[in-house]
Write a protein that holds these residues in place. Structure first.
Motif, PDB file in Angstrom:
ATOM      1  N   MET A  35       4.910   2.682  -1.137  1.00 11.43           N
ATOM      2  CA  MET A  35       4.321   2.861   0.194  1.00 11.43           C
ATOM      3  C   MET A  35       4.992   1.975   1.245  1.00 11.43           C
ATOM      4  O   MET A  35       5.087   2.341   2.415  1.00 11.43           O
ATOM      5  N   ARG A  36       5.442   0.790   0.811  1.00  8.77           N
ATOM      6  CA  ARG A  36       6.057  -0.155   1.748  1.00  8.77           C
ATOM      7  C   ARG A  36       7.417   0.324   2.243  1.00  8.77           C
ATOM      8  O   ARG A  36       7.905  -0.164   3.256  1.00  8.77           O
ATOM      9  N   ALA A  37       8.033   1.254   1.517  1.00  2.00           N
ATOM     10  CA  ALA A  37       9.394   1.687   1.848  1.00  2.00           C
ATOM     11  C   ALA A  37       9.426   2.939   2.713  1.00  2.00           C
ATOM     12  O   ALA A  37      10.498   3.369   3.125  1.00  2.00           O
ATOM     13  N   VAL A  38       8.262   3.554   2.968  1.00  2.00           N
ATOM     14  CA  VAL A  38       8.240   4.829   3.693  1.00  2.00           C
ATOM     15  C   VAL A  38       7.220   4.776   4.839  1.00  2.00           C
ATOM     16  O   VAL A  38       6.419   3.847   4.937  1.00  2.00           O
ATOM     17  N   GLU A  39       7.278   5.819   5.713  1.00  2.00           N
ATOM     18  CA  GLU A  39       6.377   5.871   6.873  1.00  2.00           C
ATOM     19  C   GLU A  39       5.310   6.956   6.760  1.00  2.00           C
ATOM     20  O   GLU A  39       4.345   6.957   7.520  1.00  2.00           O
ATOM     21  N   GLY A  40       5.498   7.918   5.833  1.00  3.53           N
ATOM     22  CA  GLY A  40       4.575   9.038   5.731  1.00  3.53           C
ATOM     23  C   GLY A  40       4.218   9.356   4.300  1.00  3.53           C
ATOM     24  O   GLY A  40       4.910   8.956   3.364  1.00  3.53           O
ATOM     25  N   THR A  41       3.116  10.099   4.134  1.00  2.00           N
ATOM     26  CA  THR A  41       2.633  10.444   2.793  1.00  2.00           C
ATOM     27  C   THR A  41       2.203  11.898   2.753  1.00  2.00           C
ATOM     28  O   THR A  41       1.495  12.363   3.661  1.00  2.00           O
ATOM     29  N   LEU A  42       2.632  12.594   1.698  1.00  5.10           N
ATOM     30  CA  LEU A  42       2.061  13.902   1.376  1.00  5.10           C
ATOM     31  C   LEU A  42       0.942  13.651   0.367  1.00  5.10           C
ATOM     32  O   LEU A  42       1.200  13.190  -0.746  1.00  5.10           O
ATOM     33  N   LEU A  45      20.931  -7.712   9.305  1.00  2.00           N
ATOM     34  CA  LEU A  45      20.450  -6.922   8.175  1.00  2.00           C
ATOM     35  C   LEU A  45      19.081  -7.412   7.691  1.00  2.00           C
ATOM     36  O   LEU A  45      18.882  -8.590   7.439  1.00  2.00           O
ATOM     37  N   LYS A  46      18.162  -6.458   7.555  1.00  2.29           N
ATOM     38  CA  LYS A  46      16.845  -6.738   6.969  1.00  2.29           C
ATOM     39  C   LYS A  46      16.513  -5.553   6.066  1.00  2.29           C
ATOM     40  O   LYS A  46      16.297  -4.434   6.538  1.00  2.29           O
ATOM     41  N   ALA A  47      16.494  -5.782   4.741  1.00  3.87           N
ATOM     42  CA  ALA A  47      16.247  -4.707   3.774  1.00  3.87           C
ATOM     43  C   ALA A  47      15.188  -5.149   2.771  1.00  3.87           C
ATOM     44  O   ALA A  47      15.151  -6.319   2.372  1.00  3.87           O
ATOM     45  N   LEU A  48      14.337  -4.225   2.362  1.00  2.00           N
ATOM     46  CA  LEU A  48      13.283  -4.504   1.386  1.00  2.00           C
ATOM     47  C   LEU A  48      13.776  -4.120  -0.004  1.00  2.00           C
ATOM     48  O   LEU A  48      14.266  -3.010  -0.214  1.00  2.00           O
ATOM     49  N   LEU A  49      13.622  -5.027  -0.971  1.00  2.00           N
ATOM     50  CA  LEU A  49      13.971  -4.747  -2.361  1.00  2.00           C
ATOM     51  C   LEU A  49      12.774  -4.026  -2.992  1.00  2.00           C
ATOM     52  O   LEU A  49      11.737  -4.627  -3.230  1.00  2.00           O
ATOM     53  N   VAL A  50      12.926  -2.708  -3.205  1.00  2.00           N
ATOM     54  CA  VAL A  50      11.809  -1.874  -3.664  1.00  2.00           C
ATOM     55  C   VAL A  50      11.681  -1.887  -5.179  1.00  2.00           C
ATOM     56  O   VAL A  50      10.588  -1.909  -5.737  1.00  2.00           O
ATOM     57  N   ASP A  51      12.813  -1.864  -5.895  1.00  2.00           N
ATOM     58  CA  ASP A  51      12.783  -1.783  -7.357  1.00  2.00           C
ATOM     59  C   ASP A  51      14.136  -2.232  -7.890  1.00  2.00           C
ATOM     60  O   ASP A  51      15.133  -2.282  -7.151  1.00  2.00           O
ATOM     61  N   SER A  52      14.183  -2.562  -9.174  1.00  2.00           N
ATOM     62  CA  SER A  52      15.464  -2.898  -9.820  1.00  2.00           C
ATOM     63  C   SER A  52      15.367  -2.541 -11.291  1.00  2.00           C
ATOM     64  O   SER A  52      14.291  -2.566 -11.880  1.00  2.00           O
ATOM     65  N   TRP A  53      16.485  -2.192 -11.893  1.00  2.00           N
ATOM     66  CA  TRP A  53      16.537  -1.839 -13.310  1.00  2.00           C
ATOM     67  C   TRP A  53      17.940  -2.110 -13.832  1.00  2.00           C
ATOM     68  O   TRP A  53      18.880  -2.343 -13.055  1.00  2.00           O
ATOM     69  N   GLY A  95      25.318  -2.631 -14.664  1.00  2.00           N
ATOM     70  CA  GLY A  95      24.557  -3.877 -14.616  1.00  2.00           C
ATOM     71  C   GLY A  95      23.239  -3.635 -13.903  1.00  2.00           C
ATOM     72  O   GLY A  95      22.644  -2.565 -14.008  1.00  2.00           O
ATOM     73  N   VAL A  96      22.773  -4.616 -13.128  1.00  2.00           N
ATOM     74  CA  VAL A  96      21.498  -4.489 -12.421  1.00  2.00           C
ATOM     75  C   VAL A  96      21.688  -3.615 -11.181  1.00  2.00           C
ATOM     76  O   VAL A  96      22.557  -3.882 -10.349  1.00  2.00           O
ATOM     77  N   VAL A  97      20.865  -2.557 -11.089  1.00  2.00           N
ATOM     78  CA  VAL A  97      20.886  -1.660  -9.924  1.00  2.00           C
ATOM     79  C   VAL A  97      19.636  -1.952  -9.097  1.00  2.00           C
ATOM     80  O   VAL A  97      18.531  -2.050  -9.636  1.00  2.00           O
ATOM     81  N   VAL A  98      19.812  -2.116  -7.781  1.00  2.00           N
ATOM     82  CA  VAL A  98      18.719  -2.501  -6.886  1.00  2.00           C
ATOM     83  C   VAL A  98      18.469  -1.377  -5.889  1.00  2.00           C
ATOM     84  O   VAL A  98      19.392  -0.914  -5.220  1.00  2.00           O
ATOM     85  N   LEU A  99      17.200  -0.923  -5.799  1.00  2.00           N
ATOM     86  CA  LEU A  99      16.803   0.086  -4.813  1.00  2.00           C
ATOM     87  C   LEU A  99      16.324  -0.641  -3.557  1.00  2.00           C
ATOM     88  O   LEU A  99      15.454  -1.511  -3.634  1.00  2.00           O
ATOM     89  N   VAL A 100      16.897  -0.290  -2.404  1.00  2.00           N
ATOM     90  CA  VAL A 100      16.563  -0.984  -1.149  1.00  2.00           C
ATOM     91  C   VAL A 100      16.210   0.013  -0.049  1.00  2.00           C
ATOM     92  O   VAL A 100      16.704   1.142  -0.031  1.00  2.00           O
TER      93      VAL A 100
END
Length: 599
Positions: free
Chosen positions: A95-102, A194-202, A208-213
């Motif tokens: 929810m923190r990474a988006v502006e709308g919801t279905l 730059l201002k980016a939110l770290l949403v997930d990582s795996w 190696g480590v992949v980061v979703l931003v």
């Protein structure tokens, strides 16, 4: 160059099995993101166990390119979220990474418990919400009734609601148009720091480590240095890209976009979900308000059936921890079960998924101990200790009082089952706080102790409501409880795996029930086995499993009776010695079966 005005970021939220993943499939197919040849069901569910069970466990992202009816091209970043209460954490951070919801609602079942919970999360995140009624192709669909429920129960405006069938594709193009016209574009300045939110990582075996931003301001470019504000660690970007739904590399990610990065990060624990990513030089001055970290609510022990498999279990747990930051583990030992791990989970489904992955992906046979919660044990010397395992409870003479976690449970059910559900909640020490009825549906709210819920409450709820009731909860805090440790002794040996904390009033019936069940589950041995339930030093229930008797006199065809008596006395002495030194083998299924609470 993409501008924020051409981007829409949104998530799909719903109750379990209302069709989120199917709608995501149709959105990708109709927009041409995935060709008909490459299309398959549950495309965003990448784990084998997700496909088999038909559930989403990890929130997944895809970038859709869509040409609207006005001729403009738009970039739609979709996050498909889980529906089960155990994975609410995945929904909240998405929810923190988006502006709308279905907000997807099954037109045959209407508003359910997780619909309510997810709608409130979207409202708290200040999202624009589009209600979407799914499964309109079914004869039982009742759109008017369900729209009325959405207004009455959720308080969500239904003027812009849509009716679709994600299975057949009917009305799905209208959803794409509604996303473009009704959801807000992201705000952000591509020229700002730059201002980016770290949403997930795996962890990926090759990258190696992949980061979703999610980029809020500025731009990310391959090759530049970035800084994680929570840990102050600096990395050089190796690779940037987006999901379509496979990974596609790109040179830059600008304000409003969602994508991934790799930067030679060694361990997933080096990336904190909710952290702010900025440039090493001239970065943003303030971090984005953090996402609350996930906290395990259920703990249980995982032990290998064969002690020689302990190393394999340790290796498997380390690998699974790489891709699941909400799963915690620490080593422990048990006199009955040997070496194993005390593991923390978000709920029973999470526990079941991890256990099944360990058994299937790593060929392990496991014994799972009784699930328990975190208790706050206040000692007479004024100190407080957190106890995860009932076997670690201090001596009763040292304890002043014990506090246990409580939850605010929401149950939505057809009104015909209200009486049985209220009875179940009262049996589990629940206190009713609310009862509202909307048409033929009732919503109950109860204050319940979490340890009464974690084991089989959901199964019992589904059983007495013929599968129609839905259940959601939030943890509210700790309250004093009159709790005692119920210990099971088999052949005078305490079995740590079967130790549980129960309310004092239910200790005796629960102990008697467990002894009776174990008597059925433990195979007979060559010696008599006492099965006892104890609270402190007091035995409160007992069953005796009789011995298998070998006919030692079978070869005596005649002669004096003293010959037979001698053989029988020798057998009796052998049984006595065997009972003293013999080891009782308890089957794996006995541990879980003995703990199930019958009505």
């Amino acid at each position: 160059m993409i501008t924020p005005a051409e981007i829409r970021n949104f998530s799909i939220v719903a109750h379990i099995d209302h069709g989120k993943s199917t709608l995501a499939d149709r959105l990708m197919q109709i927009s041409g993101t995935v060709s008909d040849r490459d299309m398959k069901d549950q495309l965003l569910d990448t784990m084998e166990i997700e496909r088999e069970r038909g559930i989403t466990i990890k929130a997944n992202t895809v970038r859709i390119t869509y040409k609207a009816r006005d001729g403009k091209m738009y970039i739609l970043n979709l996050i498909d979220t889980p529906g089960h209460v155990d994975f609410t954490y995945e929904v909240s951070r998405s929810m923190r990474a988006v502006e709308g919801t279905l907000l997807l609602v099954d037109a045959t079942q209407g508003v359910e418990a997780q619909t309510l919970a997810n709608a409130y999360q979207a409202i708290d995140a200040d999202h624009e919400i589009i209600p979407v009624l799914n499964k309109m192709d079914l004869p039982a669909a009742e759109p008017d009734r369900v729209l009325q429920q959405i207004v009455e129960v959720l308080g969500v405006d239904t003027d812009e609601s849509l009716c679709v069938s994600a299975k057949t594709g009917e009305g799905v193009e209208n959803v794409l148009e509604a996303i473009v016209t009704h959801l807000p574009a992201p705000t952000g300045d591509a020229n700002a720091p730059l201002k980016a939110l770290l949403v997930d990582s795996w962890y990926d075996a090759y990258l190696g480590v992949v980061v979703l931003v999610r980029i809020f301001d500025g731009c990310l470019r391959a090759g530049e240095q970035i800084r994680m504000m929570a840990t102050d660690a600096v990395y050089t970007l190796d690779r940037l890209g987006t999901f379509r739904p496979d990974m596609r590399a790109c040179d830059r990610l600008a304000a409003g976009e969602i994508g991934y990065l790799t930067a030679s990060i060694k361990q997933v624990r080096d990336t904190v979900v909710g952290d702010t990513v900025t440039t090493a030089r001239g970065g943003c001055p303030e971090a984005i308000p953090g996402v609350k970290p996930s906290t395990p609510v259920v703990y249980c022990g995982l032990f290998p059936l064969d002690n020689d498999d302990f190393r394999n279990l340790r290796s498997a747990i380390e690998k699974i921890s790489l891709n699941d930051s909400s799963f915690t583990s620490e080593m422990e030992s048990s006199t009955a079960l040997g070496f194993g791990f005390r593991c923390g989970f978000l709920g029973l489904l999470h526990l079941d998924v991890i256990r099944e992955r360990l058994e299937r992906e790593y060929s392990l046979e496991l014994i799972t101990t009784a699930p328990s919660v975190i208790y706050q044990v206040h000692l007479k010397d004024g100190s407080c200790r957190e106890v995860y395992n009932p076997a670690d409870l201090p001596d009763l003479t040292l304890i002043d009082h014990i506090r246990e976690p409580h939850i605010d449970a929401t149950i939505i059910t057809p009104d015909t089952y209200v009486g049985d559900i209220m009875q179940l909640c009262h049996q589990r020490r629940g206190v009713q706080s609310e009862l509202t009825i909307h048409g033929s549906r009732a919503m109950l709210r109860f204050d319940l102790p979490l340890n009464e819920v974690v084991f089989d409450f959901h199964d019992r709820l589904k059983s007495i409501s013929s599968g129609y009731a839905s259940f959601d909860y939030t943890i509210t805090g700790y309250k004093d409880g009159d709790l005692v440790k119920l210990q099971i002794l088999v052949n005078a040996e305490p079995i740590d795996a079967l130790s549980i904390l129960v309310h004092r009033t239910s200790a005796e019936p629960r102990g008697r029930q467990m002894c009776e069940k174990l008597k059925e589950l433990i195979p007979r041995h060559l010696f008599r086995i006492p099965i006892q339930a104890a609270v402190g030093g007091r035995i409160i229930a007992r069953e005796t499993l009789s011995a298998l008797r070998k006919d030692v006199t079978a070869k005596c065809y005649g002669g004096d009776f003293t010959r037979k008596r001698k053989l029988l006395d020798r057998q009796k002495a052998g049984k006595k010695r065997m009972r003293k030194f013999g080891r009782v083998e308890i089957p794996q299924q006995a541990f879980i079966s003995a703990l199930r609470v019958e009505n």
